[in-house]
Design a protein around this motif. Structure first.
Motif, mmCIF file in Angstrom:
data_model
loop_
_atom_site.group_PDB
_atom_site.id
_atom_site.type_symbol
_atom_site.label_atom_id
_atom_site.label_comp_id
_atom_site.label_asym_id
_atom_site.label_seq_id
_atom_site.Cartn_x
_atom_site.Cartn_y
_atom_site.Cartn_z
ATOM 1 N N LYS A 122 51.286 31.803 43.148
ATOM 2 C CA LYS A 122 50.151 30.894 42.992
ATOM 3 C C LYS A 122 48.916 31.458 43.694
ATOM 4 O O LYS A 122 47.790 31.361 43.184
ATOM 5 C CB LYS A 122 50.514 29.526 43.574
ATOM 6 C CG LYS A 122 49.642 28.392 43.118
ATOM 7 C CD LYS A 122 50.251 27.079 43.571
ATOM 8 C CE LYS A 122 49.163 26.080 43.866
ATOM 9 N NZ LYS A 122 49.667 24.938 44.631
ATOM 10 N N GLY A 123 49.135 32.104 44.840
ATOM 11 C CA GLY A 123 48.012 32.716 45.563
ATOM 12 C C GLY A 123 47.330 33.789 44.727
ATOM 13 O O GLY A 123 46.094 33.885 44.702
ATOM 14 N N THR A 124 48.120 34.585 44.019
ATOM 15 C CA THR A 124 47.554 35.636 43.168
ATOM 16 C C THR A 124 46.735 35.016 42.039
ATOM 17 O O THR A 124 45.625 35.471 41.725
ATOM 18 C CB THR A 124 48.695 36.520 42.603
ATOM 19 O OG1 THR A 124 49.301 37.208 43.691
ATOM 20 C CG2 THR A 124 48.182 37.525 41.589
ATOM 21 N N PHE A 125 47.271 33.949 41.448
ATOM 22 C CA PHE A 125 46.493 33.268 40.403
ATOM 23 C C PHE A 125 45.224 32.658 40.994
ATOM 24 O O PHE A 125 44.122 32.821 40.442
ATOM 25 C CB PHE A 125 47.315 32.172 39.704
ATOM 26 C CG PHE A 125 46.471 31.406 38.718
ATOM 27 C CD1 PHE A 125 46.170 31.945 37.472
ATOM 28 C CD2 PHE A 125 45.899 30.173 39.057
ATOM 29 C CE1 PHE A 125 45.334 31.283 36.574
ATOM 30 C CE2 PHE A 125 45.066 29.503 38.172
ATOM 31 C CZ PHE A 125 44.783 30.058 36.928
ATOM 32 N N ASN A 126 45.376 31.946 42.108
ATOM 33 C CA ASN A 126 44.220 31.254 42.703
ATOM 34 C C ASN A 126 43.051 32.208 42.954
ATOM 35 O O ASN A 126 41.902 31.922 42.602
ATOM 36 C CB ASN A 126 44.609 30.620 44.045
ATOM 37 C CG ASN A 126 45.426 29.345 43.876
ATOM 38 O OD1 ASN A 126 45.557 28.811 42.770
ATOM 39 N ND2 ASN A 126 45.998 28.862 44.963
ATOM 40 N N VAL A 127 43.361 33.340 43.581
ATOM 41 C CA VAL A 127 42.290 34.275 43.952
ATOM 42 C C VAL A 127 41.687 34.916 42.696
ATOM 43 O O VAL A 127 40.468 35.044 42.573
ATOM 44 C CB VAL A 127 42.826 35.332 44.940
ATOM 45 C CG1 VAL A 127 41.768 36.393 45.238
ATOM 46 C CG2 VAL A 127 43.292 34.659 46.235
ATOM 47 N N SER A 128 42.547 35.292 41.759
ATOM 48 C CA SER A 128 42.047 35.912 40.521
ATOM 49 C C SER A 128 41.160 34.930 39.771
ATOM 50 O O SER A 128 40.064 35.279 39.304
ATOM 51 C CB SER A 128 43.229 36.332 39.632
ATOM 52 O OG SER A 128 44.089 37.189 40.336
ATOM 53 N N ARG A 129 41.627 33.705 39.661
ATOM 54 C CA ARG A 129 40.877 32.668 38.925
ATOM 55 C C ARG A 129 39.526 32.396 39.596
ATOM 56 O O ARG A 129 38.492 32.296 38.925
ATOM 57 C CB ARG A 129 41.718 31.384 38.868
ATOM 58 C CG ARG A 129 41.049 30.200 38.221
ATOM 59 C CD ARG A 129 40.836 30.421 36.736
ATOM 60 N NE ARG A 129 40.053 29.320 36.180
ATOM 61 C CZ ARG A 129 38.738 29.271 36.193
ATOM 62 N NH1 ARG A 129 38.025 30.239 36.757
ATOM 63 N NH2 ARG A 129 38.106 28.252 35.647
ATOM 64 N N ALA A 130 39.570 32.278 40.932
ATOM 65 C CA ALA A 130 38.331 31.963 41.660
ATOM 66 C C ALA A 130 37.335 33.119 41.597
ATOM 67 O O ALA A 130 36.127 32.908 41.685
ATOM 68 C CB ALA A 130 38.658 31.618 43.121
ATOM 69 N N ALA A 131 37.842 34.346 41.425
ATOM 70 C CA ALA A 131 36.951 35.521 41.395
ATOM 71 C C ALA A 131 36.501 35.865 39.977
ATOM 72 O O ALA A 131 35.694 36.783 39.801
ATOM 73 C CB ALA A 131 37.666 36.724 42.013
ATOM 74 N N PHE A 132 37.026 35.142 38.973
ATOM 75 C CA PHE A 132 36.798 35.541 37.573
ATOM 76 C C PHE A 132 35.323 35.763 37.237
ATOM 77 O O PHE A 132 34.941 36.802 36.702
ATOM 78 C CB PHE A 132 37.415 34.509 36.619
ATOM 79 C CG PHE A 132 37.025 34.750 35.187
ATOM 80 C CD1 PHE A 132 37.503 35.855 34.494
ATOM 81 C CD2 PHE A 132 36.157 33.878 34.530
ATOM 82 C CE1 PHE A 132 37.127 36.100 33.174
ATOM 83 C CE2 PHE A 132 35.777 34.112 33.218
ATOM 84 C CZ PHE A 132 36.260 35.227 32.532
ATOM 85 N N GLU A 133 34.474 34.777 37.554
ATOM 86 C CA GLU A 133 33.060 34.898 37.154
ATOM 87 C C GLU A 133 32.409 36.121 37.795
ATOM 88 O O GLU A 133 31.613 36.816 37.160
ATOM 89 C CB GLU A 133 32.274 33.631 37.526
ATOM 90 C CG GLU A 133 32.602 32.409 36.661
ATOM 91 C CD GLU A 133 32.324 32.608 35.161
ATOM 92 O OE1 GLU A 133 31.470 33.444 34.807
ATOM 93 O OE2 GLU A 133 32.985 31.922 34.352
ATOM 94 N N GLU A 134 32.750 36.371 39.060
ATOM 95 C CA GLU A 134 32.180 37.536 39.751
ATOM 96 C C GLU A 134 32.669 38.836 39.143
ATOM 97 O O GLU A 134 31.908 39.789 38.974
ATOM 98 C CB GLU A 134 32.540 37.498 41.246
ATOM 99 C CG GLU A 134 31.714 36.533 42.050
ATOM 100 C CD GLU A 134 30.205 36.749 41.849
ATOM 101 O OE1 GLU A 134 29.763 37.910 41.843
ATOM 102 O OE2 GLU A 134 29.493 35.751 41.690
#
Ligand code: COA
Length: 260
Positions: A122-134
């Protein structure tokens, strides 16, 4: 570390590294900074971050620290936003935050299993998702730190095996879904790396000898082996590499030596 890449291969890049204070991922973070990247690291423990910041600044690098638990999506969003405010962008995300302990399946609580899946997967998804726009803006990339535990079966590691299988699925899915935005997503699966705290704890002399015989290249891995794999994936040498989890284990898992 013997440098095999030019010092400037990541010049101008900003790398956001979770779990970047210690261990294998700490090595990757430091290596990125040594090769020109501006570094942002996050971990639950500020003291781990402070030590890495001092080390990076010691050789003239830049290191921004922000404490966050990757299980907490809002905290992750805040860490990403703070990094962008500080450095102006993010080019590379390394998902290295992980939880690990040895425990037989019949002794492991549901919460123990879920805790590791929450941190790793979940941590890997969370960080990837939160960084998507950047990452979309920078046409950046993600490197997920995985393992080889789940290629066969590793007793006492059911929680980590399940979690890392999920991480590999995330690597493949995001590489397909986000490739069209110019974002590459790859992974690294380290084998037995001897200079980590975990391995030092596990490696009694008898076990060390037994394992060594099953490592095809005849030596344990070193953190710098993983650093070099990460530098390759992060560099312009790998612009056509997407959706791969690069196994860096001397061929060990093929002989069933996937203890990490
Ligand atoms: N054996 C069995 N179960 C364990 C365990 C162990 N060694 N360590 C933690 N657990 C279980 C706990 O018992 C708890 O389950 P319960 O509520 O049913 O009792 C659950 O996991 C959560 O533990 P807790 O310590 O509250 O979680 P946390 O979020 O503070 O930390 C870890 C979880 C995995 C990070 C922590 O165990 C840890 O610090 N491990 C060592 C450091 C580490 O993993 N570093 C990364 C190396 S890759």
């Amino acid at each position: 570390m013997t440098k095999v890449f030019n010092n400037n291969i990541l010049q101008g890049k900003v790398a956001f590294v979770t779990g970047g204070g210690t261990g294998i991922t700490g090595g990757v973070a430091r290596a990125f900074a040594e090769h020109g990247a501006k570094l942002a690291i996050t971990s639950r423990k500020q003291e781990n971050l402070d030590a890495m910041k001092a080390a990076v600044e010691g050789f003239g690098g830049e290191c921004f620290t922000v404490a966050a638990d990757v299980r907490d999506y809002e905290a992750v969003e805040r860490a990403i936003a703070a990094t962008v405010e500080h450095f102006g962008k993010i080019d590379i995300v390394v998902n290295g935050a992980a939880g690990n302990f040895l425990c037989q399946a019949e002794e492991l609580s549901a919460n123990g299993f879920g805790t590791v899946v929450d941190i790793d997967t979940k941590g890997t998804f969370n960080v990837s998702r939160a960084a998507f726009e950047e990452l979309k803006r920078s046409r950046g990339q993600i490197i997920n730190i995985s393992a080889t535990l789940h290629y066969l079966a590793t007793p006492m590691q059911i929680h980590v095996s399940a979690a890392k299988a999920g991480v590999d699925a995330i690597t493949r899915n995001l590489s397909v879904e986000w490739g069209r935005h110019g974002i590459r997503v790859n992974g690294i699966a380290p084998g037995p790396i001897e200079d980590t705290e975990g391995m030092k704890r596990l490696l009694m002399p008898e076990l060390r000898e037994k394992m060594m015989r099953k490592i095809p290249v005849g030596r344990f891995g070193r953190i710098e082996d993983i650093e070099n794999a990460a530098l390759f994936l992060a560099s312009d040498a790998a612009t056509y590499v997407n959706g791969v989890t690069l196994v860096v284990d001397g061929g060990s898992w093929l002989l069933g030596t996937s203890l990490t």
